[in-house]
Design a protein around this motif. Structure first.
Motif, PDB file in Angstrom:
ATOM      1  N   GLU A  36       0.806  -1.263   0.104  1.00 61.93           N
ATOM      2  CA  GLU A  36      -0.002   0.074  -0.157  1.00 61.93           C
ATOM      3  C   GLU A  36       0.920   1.273   0.001  1.00 61.93           C
ATOM      4  OE1 GLU A  36      -4.244   0.336   2.250  1.00 61.93           O
ATOM      5  OE2 GLU A  36      -2.679   0.971   3.447  1.00 61.93           O
ATOM      6  N   ILE A  38      -0.347   4.676  -0.557  1.00 59.87           N
ATOM      7  CA  ILE A  38      -1.092   5.795   0.535  1.00 59.87           C
ATOM      8  C   ILE A  38      -2.577   5.452   0.571  1.00 59.87           C
ATOM      9  CG2 ILE A  38      -1.969   7.052  -1.640  1.00 59.87           C
ATOM     10  CD1 ILE A  38      -1.185   9.599  -0.017  1.00 59.87           C
ATOM     11  N   THR A  39      -3.249   5.887   1.596  1.00 60.91           N
ATOM     12  CA  THR A  39      -4.423   5.565   2.126  1.00 60.91           C
ATOM     13  C   THR A  39      -5.250   7.034   1.914  1.00 60.91           C
ATOM     14  OG1 THR A  39      -4.202   5.788   4.079  1.00 60.91           O
ATOM     15  CG2 THR A  39      -3.782   3.418   3.263  1.00 60.91           C
ATOM     16  N   GLU A  40      -6.549   6.773   1.760  1.00 58.96           N
ATOM     17  CA  GLU A  40      -7.686   7.812   2.196  1.00 58.96           C
ATOM     18  C   GLU A  40      -7.532   8.425   3.330  1.00 58.96           C
ATOM     19  OE1 GLU A  40     -12.500   8.668   1.477  1.00 58.96           O
ATOM     20  OE2 GLU A  40     -11.857   6.878   1.710  1.00 58.96           O
ATOM     21  N   GLN A  42      -4.639  10.061   4.209  1.00 63.46           N
ATOM     22  CA  GLN A  42      -3.380  10.162   4.503  1.00 63.46           C
ATOM     23  C   GLN A  42      -2.717  11.591   4.014  1.00 63.46           C
ATOM     24  OE1 GLN A  42      -0.907   6.888   3.663  1.00 63.46           O
ATOM     25  NE2 GLN A  42       0.892   7.778   4.153  1.00 63.46           N
ATOM     26  N   SER A  59     -10.971   3.535  -4.449  1.00 64.85           N
ATOM     27  CA  SER A  59     -11.500   3.882  -3.301  1.00 64.85           C
ATOM     28  C   SER A  59     -12.157   2.600  -2.654  1.00 64.85           C
ATOM     29  CB  SER A  59     -12.593   5.062  -3.529  1.00 64.85           C
ATOM     30  OG  SER A  59     -13.647   4.530  -4.431  1.00 64.85           O
ATOM     31  N   LEU A  60     -12.558   2.712  -1.581  1.00 67.28           N
ATOM     32  CA  LEU A  60     -13.235   1.733  -0.749  1.00 67.28           C
ATOM     33  C   LEU A  60     -14.636   2.039  -0.377  1.00 67.28           C
ATOM     34  CD1 LEU A  60     -10.136  -0.062   1.590  1.00 67.28           C
ATOM     35  CD2 LEU A  60     -11.650  -1.030  -0.350  1.00 67.28           C
ATOM     36  N   GLU A  65     -13.635  -2.697  -3.316  1.00 66.86           N
ATOM     37  CA  GLU A  65     -13.047  -1.566  -4.014  1.00 66.86           C
ATOM     38  C   GLU A  65     -13.674  -0.908  -5.289  1.00 66.86           C
ATOM     39  OE1 GLU A  65      -9.347  -3.493  -5.411  1.00 66.86           O
ATOM     40  OE2 GLU A  65      -8.629  -3.770  -3.175  1.00 66.86           O
ATOM     41  N   THR A  80      -3.136  12.343  -6.668  1.00 66.01           N
ATOM     42  CA  THR A  80      -2.242  12.583  -5.630  1.00 66.01           C
ATOM     43  C   THR A  80      -1.762  14.101  -6.104  1.00 66.01           C
ATOM     44  OG1 THR A  80      -1.502  10.213  -5.558  1.00 66.01           O
ATOM     45  CG2 THR A  80      -0.120  11.985  -4.635  1.00 66.01           C
ATOM     46  N   SER A  90      -5.020  12.811   0.825  1.00 62.67           N
ATOM     47  CA  SER A  90      -5.506  11.907  -0.199  1.00 62.67           C
ATOM     48  C   SER A  90      -7.088  11.422  -0.248  1.00 62.67           C
ATOM     49  CB  SER A  90      -4.533  10.429  -0.027  1.00 62.67           C
ATOM     50  OG  SER A  90      -4.869   9.679  -0.997  1.00 62.67           O
ATOM     51  N   TYR A  93      -7.030   5.418  -2.364  1.00 60.46           N
ATOM     52  CA  TYR A  93      -5.869   4.406  -1.956  1.00 60.46           C
ATOM     53  C   TYR A  93      -5.102   4.199  -3.139  1.00 60.46           C
ATOM     54  CZ  TYR A  93      -8.896   3.578   2.228  1.00 60.46           C
ATOM     55  OH  TYR A  93      -9.566   3.695   3.212  1.00 60.46           O
ATOM     56  N   LEU A  95      -1.909   1.194  -4.673  1.00 60.70           N
ATOM     57  CA  LEU A  95      -1.272  -0.185  -3.991  1.00 60.70           C
ATOM     58  C   LEU A  95      -0.448  -0.433  -5.507  1.00 60.70           C
ATOM     59  CD1 LEU A  95      -1.708  -2.646  -2.189  1.00 60.70           C
ATOM     60  CD2 LEU A  95      -3.157  -3.355  -3.934  1.00 60.70           C
TER      61      LEU A  95
END
Length: 214
Positions: A36, A38-40, A42, A59-60, A65, A80, A90, A93, A95
């Motif tokens: 991973e 970066i995450t939402e 962050q 996105s989740l 997903e 980003t 952010s 997400y 990955l």
């Protein structure tokens, strides 16, 4: 030292002064597959430029997903980059889908470059056009195509990204990426296999050579 050929291919039109800035402030890092990035929510500290590999941006929602697009070699993550114009937080997400090599530029430095080297905006206009097309294709796929077509499109997309045919994909992974259940994907894969669209082997899922994967 950053690969000079990568700089020339991606940023050569900005001149030698900009190349020197890149060598001074950017750096290269290797990212293992399934890591991973970066995450939402962050804080965004760097804007990535992909040298090799593949990055999934999504996105989740309730653990499912929704894929927006894939970053491929010589591309950047537009979402980003866009965060530097607001709150540096952010909204997505990201990955690494496979082992990847990434050039990272600190967001503060990039913000300064936009003023000092305004032609760099051409890169992001180009990225915006490509990413907008990717998102529109994703929406059209989800709204207008049946699940069997979406599953096939997803498999073909992964083959194009990785160059692997057959490709290692679990039924659960496909289900997660398409927002459905593993059981449903298993039934769909069996159906399209019976129709000759795919071949499932121990090595993975294969699109027959006579099929168009584009």
């Amino acid at each position: 030292m950053i690969n000079n050929q990568f700089i020339l291919n991606k940023f050569g039109f900005l001149g030698s002064d900009f190349s020197a800035e890149l060598q001074k402030h950017a750096f290269i890092t290797d990212i293992k597959a399934k890591t991973e990035i970066i995450t939402e929510g962050q804080k965004v500290r760097y804007v990535p430029f992909l040298i090799k590999g593949s990055i999934k941006v999504y996105s989740l929602n309730d653990g499912r997903e929704l894929i927006y697009y894939y970053v491929r070699p010589n591309d950047s993550c537009l979402m980003t980059f866009s965060s530097i114009f607001s709150d540096y937080i952010s909204k997505i997400y990201a990955l690494a889908e496979e082992d990847s090599e990434v050039m990272l530029v600190p967001v503060g430095i990039l913000h300064d470059w936009l003023i000092r080297f305004p032609e760099i905006n051409k890169l992001f206009y180009y990225e915006y056009d490509r990413r907008f097309t990717d998102v529109m294709n994703m929406v059209n796929d989800a709204v207008f195509h049946r699940l069997d077509k979406r599953v096939l499109n997803y498999i073909k997309q992964q083959i194009l990204i990785t160059g692997n045919n057959p490709i290692k994909l679990t039924h659960r992974e496909i289900a997660s990426n398409l927002g459905t259940s593993r059981e449903v994907v298993s039934r769909v894969l069996k159906k399209v296999e019976n129709e000759g669209e795919i071949i499932q082997t121990k090595e993975g899922i294969k699109i027959p050579v006579n099929e168009n994967v584009r």
